[in-house]
Design an enzyme around this catalytic site. Structure first.
Site, PDB file in Angstrom:
ATOM      1  N   LYS A  58      37.199  20.936   6.163  1.00 57.69           N
ATOM      2  CA  LYS A  58      37.033  22.258   6.761  1.00 57.69           C
ATOM      3  C   LYS A  58      36.313  22.175   8.091  1.00 57.69           C
ATOM      4  O   LYS A  58      36.284  23.140   8.831  1.00 57.69           O
ATOM      5  CB  LYS A  58      36.307  23.187   5.798  1.00 57.69           C
ATOM      6  CG  LYS A  58      34.945  22.689   5.349  1.00 57.69           C
ATOM      7  CD  LYS A  58      34.453  23.534   4.175  1.00 57.69           C
ATOM      8  CE  LYS A  58      33.208  22.910   3.549  1.00 57.69           C
ATOM      9  NZ  LYS A  58      32.845  23.562   2.304  1.00 57.69           N
ATOM     10  N   LYS A  61      25.306  11.281   9.683  1.00 62.58           N
ATOM     11  CA  LYS A  61      24.848  12.565  10.225  1.00 62.58           C
ATOM     12  C   LYS A  61      23.822  12.369  11.323  1.00 62.58           C
ATOM     13  O   LYS A  61      23.743  13.171  12.252  1.00 62.58           O
ATOM     14  CB  LYS A  61      24.283  13.444   9.102  1.00 62.58           C
ATOM     15  CG  LYS A  61      25.365  14.067   8.235  1.00 62.58           C
ATOM     16  CD  LYS A  61      24.823  15.234   7.431  1.00 62.58           C
ATOM     17  CE  LYS A  61      25.877  15.842   6.536  1.00 62.58           C
ATOM     18  NZ  LYS A  61      25.319  16.826   5.601  1.00 62.58           N
ATOM     19  N   LYS A  74      41.328  12.792   5.073  1.00 64.97           N
ATOM     20  CA  LYS A  74      41.038  13.821   4.082  1.00 64.97           C
ATOM     21  C   LYS A  74      41.053  15.208   4.746  1.00 64.97           C
ATOM     22  O   LYS A  74      40.623  15.347   5.887  1.00 64.97           O
ATOM     23  CB  LYS A  74      39.644  13.529   3.509  1.00 64.97           C
ATOM     24  CG  LYS A  74      39.269  14.351   2.307  1.00 64.97           C
ATOM     25  CD  LYS A  74      37.891  13.940   1.791  1.00 64.97           C
ATOM     26  CE  LYS A  74      37.265  15.115   1.066  1.00 64.97           C
ATOM     27  NZ  LYS A  74      35.878  14.899   0.691  1.00 64.97           N
TER      28      LYS A  74
END
Ligand code: TRP
Length: 342
Positions: A208, A123, A205
């Site tokens: 969203k 991140k 994977k």
């Protein structure tokens, strides 16, 4: 009323706890990999589920949109079958004990171990302009979420396993330093948990946050859009409908169908033997759309009933706070903070 009520002292069932960040919507991947299993677990365990709204603040959010998303997520969880009569369901930010415990855990966590977390590094690279303290402290808040209750089982995906490991390290360290305080939690990988991949890149994977909206479907998406995405799903060469390493697209679709229908992949293979890819994709899309229809309808019903949502959220927070405040009081005492009997 929940079985959990406020009985902390003589609990018999194990406590299972999980949180979900209110970003985007609940996708087919989240549903089959996590939320539908929560629905099953609440039948067996004392269950605690929450919208991890504080975790979501580690990334910049537009306030009005964020508030909407949090409400929407809460309604989606209800629509997916989290039953407030069986589980404690709330917003993380409504239970101040989470962040209070986090501070004490912070003082028992090393900067070195927090900065070694893979997600922190990922991140930080992705949001290089916003490497805030929260980003590094994220797993300590997660540890507080878990250790605030006598949680023994935590259903998490593979991406959160390292955070759960850190939680265990913190719990053990604290127990060694101050005497037995926390239950050391175990990861819980449900037998039926399915890993669902992107409809456009079946080797990745389903996420969203994938900018390609054709890669995922949401539990509240309308039927025609679900059908369109399944018809466009990437398949493999050949024409056999079998689950095999060299057929990730077909394998993914078979996995989805089997999980939705509660069948085995082998059963699904038999059902579609000799059928063309087009017919197969339509059938999988229909099964998914069928499953999602009542979820979508219930979702809109819940979202339109703000009074009900508020009542459920308040009651959930009250229960969580009642349980959590006992742990917190114990922790404060153990570390030597002054307390006066009330
Ligand atoms: N970090 C988790 C995720 O993004 C969400 C989460 C927050 C969580 N607190 C938790 C999961 C406690 C399990 C237990 O998926």
């Amino acid at each position: 009323m929940s079985e959990i009520n406020d009985k902390v002292t003589n609990e018999k069932k194990q406590i299972v706890l999980s949180g979900i960040q209110p970003t985007g919507t609940i996708t087919l991947g989240n549903f089959l990999g996590a939320v539908s299993n929560w629905g099953k677990m609440q039948e067996e365990f004392d269950s605690i589920f929450f919208v991890a709204d504080l975790h979501a603040l580690t990334v910049k959010r537009e306030p009005a949109e964020f508030r909407q998303a949090c409400m929407s997520f809460f309604a989606q969880l209800l629509a997916c079958g989290i039953d407030p009569a069986k589980s404690v369901l709330y917003f993380q930010s409504h239970v101040h004990e989470h962040t209070e415990l986090q501070w004490i855990l912070n003082c028992n966590t090393y900067v070195g171990e927090a900065s070694r977390m893979t997600q922190f590094k990922d991140k930080s690279a992705k949001h290089a302009d916003n490497i805030n303290m929260g980003l590094m402290d994220y797993p300590v808040l997660m540890a507080a979420d878990i250790l605030l209750f006598r949680t023994s089982l935590v259903p998490v995906g593979i991406d959160q396993k390292q955070h759960l490991e850190l939680t265990r390290d913190i719990a053990v360290r604290f127990n060694n330093r101050y005497g037995d305080t926390f239950v050391v939690p175990e990861p819980y990988i449900p037998a039926t948990g399915a890993k669902i991949c992107s409809l456009q890149d079946p080797t990745a994977k389903m996420s969203k946050s994938d900018p390609d909206a054709n890669a995922w479907v949401s539990v509240i998406e309308d039927e025609s859009s679900v059908m369109k995405k399944f018809k466009r799903a990437v398949t493999d060469s050949g024409n056999d409908i079998v689950a095999r390493d060299d057929k990730p697209g077909i394998t993914n679709l078979l996995t989805i169908y089997a999980a939705i229908e509660g069948k085995s992949v082998e059963q699904a293979e038999k059902e579609f033997a000799g059928v063309g890819y087009g017919t197969f994709k339509t059938a999988v899309g229909e099964a998914v759309a069928e499953k999602f229809r009542p979820i979508r309808e219930n979702y809109h019903r819940y979202l339109d009933d703000k009074a009900y949502l508020a009542e459920v959220a308040r009651e959930g927070a009250r229960k969580a706070s009642a349980m959590g405040s006992r742990t917190l009081a114990k922790v404060k005492r153990k570390v030597g903070l002054v307390s006066f009997d009330r």
